[in-house]
Design a protein around this motif. Sequence first.
Motif, short mmCIF file in Angstrom:
data_model
loop_
_atom_site.label_atom_id
_atom_site.label_comp_id
_atom_site.label_asym_id
_atom_site.label_seq_id
_atom_site.Cartn_x
_atom_site.Cartn_y
_atom_site.Cartn_z
N LYS A 23 0.86 -1.18 0.00
CA LYS A 23 0.00 0.00 0.00
C LYS A 23 0.90 1.24 0.00
O LYS A 23 1.89 1.29 0.74
CB LYS A 23 -0.83 -0.03 1.27
N GLY A 24 0.56 2.21 -0.81
CA GLY A 24 1.39 3.42 -0.92
C GLY A 24 1.13 4.40 0.21
O GLY A 24 0.01 4.46 0.75
N GLY A 27 3.84 5.17 5.29
CA GLY A 27 4.91 5.53 6.23
C GLY A 27 6.12 4.59 6.20
O GLY A 27 6.91 4.57 7.14
N ASP A 52 13.53 1.76 -3.54
CA ASP A 52 12.38 2.34 -4.22
C ASP A 52 12.86 3.34 -5.27
O ASP A 52 13.59 4.28 -4.93
CB ASP A 52 11.49 3.05 -3.18
N GLN A 54 11.58 5.75 -6.45
CA GLN A 54 11.24 7.14 -6.07
C GLN A 54 12.40 7.80 -5.32
O GLN A 54 12.49 9.03 -5.26
CB GLN A 54 10.01 7.18 -5.17
N MET A 198 1.01 7.45 11.76
CA MET A 198 0.08 8.57 11.54
C MET A 198 -1.14 8.43 12.44
O MET A 198 -2.29 8.64 12.01
CB MET A 198 -0.33 8.64 10.06
N ARG A 228 0.52 11.33 14.17
CA ARG A 228 0.56 12.22 13.00
C ARG A 228 1.24 13.50 13.46
O ARG A 228 0.87 14.08 14.48
CB ARG A 228 -0.86 12.50 12.53
N ILE A 232 7.36 15.56 11.47
CA ILE A 232 7.80 14.35 10.75
C ILE A 232 7.71 14.57 9.25
O ILE A 232 8.62 14.22 8.50
CB ILE A 232 6.94 13.12 11.16
#
Length: 287
Positions: A23-24, A27, A52, A54, A198, A228, A232
């Motif tokens: 799942k994107g 965290g 990754d 990215q 989060m 959250r 961060i």
Amino acid sequence: MYRSGGTLPRPQQTRIMIVANQKGGVGKTTTTVNLAASLALHGARVLVIDLDPQGNASTALGIDHHADVPSIYDVLVESRPLAEVVQPVNDVEGLFCAPATIDLAGAEIELVSVVARESRLQRAISAYEQPLDYVFIDCPPSLGLLTVNALVAGAEVVIPIQCEYYALEGLGQLLRNVELVRGHLNPDLHVSTILLTMYDGRTRLASQVAEEVRSHFGTEVLRTNIPRSVRISEAPSYGQTVLTYDPGSSGSLSYLEAAREIAVRGATTSQHVLPQQEQRGPVEGAQ
Ligand code: ATP
Ligand code: MG
């Protein structure tokens, strides 16, 4: 250089932690860099492998990763020694990073025709001669060949779960992949750590998700939740972890506490504890 007071137990052998969840945006990267920095600030030698395309972990650690930089792509596809691509992280003594560049986007396909394609990373880490207490592997949000390489390379899977609706969706697929890799390629593999990220204690949803995760998984879930926190999310834009960006913030303290739990657990379990998923029911909401 930042250094934190106090020490944490150091593992007898290098612990290789695979931070995964297909799942994107749950965290993974944030957890990778902040746990790694927390442990390094307490005297451990820690390597972060950015797996990754990215390159978010490289960015967050302030590591140069433009297209010409030697990277984990060269290690996986060109068999370059890992030591030739590892860079020290500026602000934190004992913390190192093998960066990812955009080249890595092609690796999923290029690796298909490479010999021993699932164990390229495992071989590279085994051949790395510098002493390390921890290796953290930041996986991409998919279950392709890059993530499989990570699952073959280490023993411990760390799953960050974002405290929101649908949090458990897709988790069943990840757990099945862990079982598959364990059965065929890496008998040591197990889910050692689940971390709730989060977390917003003011919402009922967050506490419901936390409760559900804790009832599905047992002791793997860390007692510490990551709140959250704006600090961060700001830290990466300064090429820093929250540990150096705002050491006294709640986000920083919670990652330190989570890292402490991980270090202490590793010291008390001489043998890796096998997962108990089989004995529990299927994860609700999982596909
Ligand atoms: P991807 O699947 O794209 O790799 P990821 O799982 O690695 O994503 P992150 O990049 O770590 O997730 O986090 C997603 C976004 O949420 C980022 O913008 C990050 O700064 C933010 N974020 C992560 N953890 C927190 C937190 N505890 N408080 C506030 N923002 C957070
Ligand atoms: Mg990420």
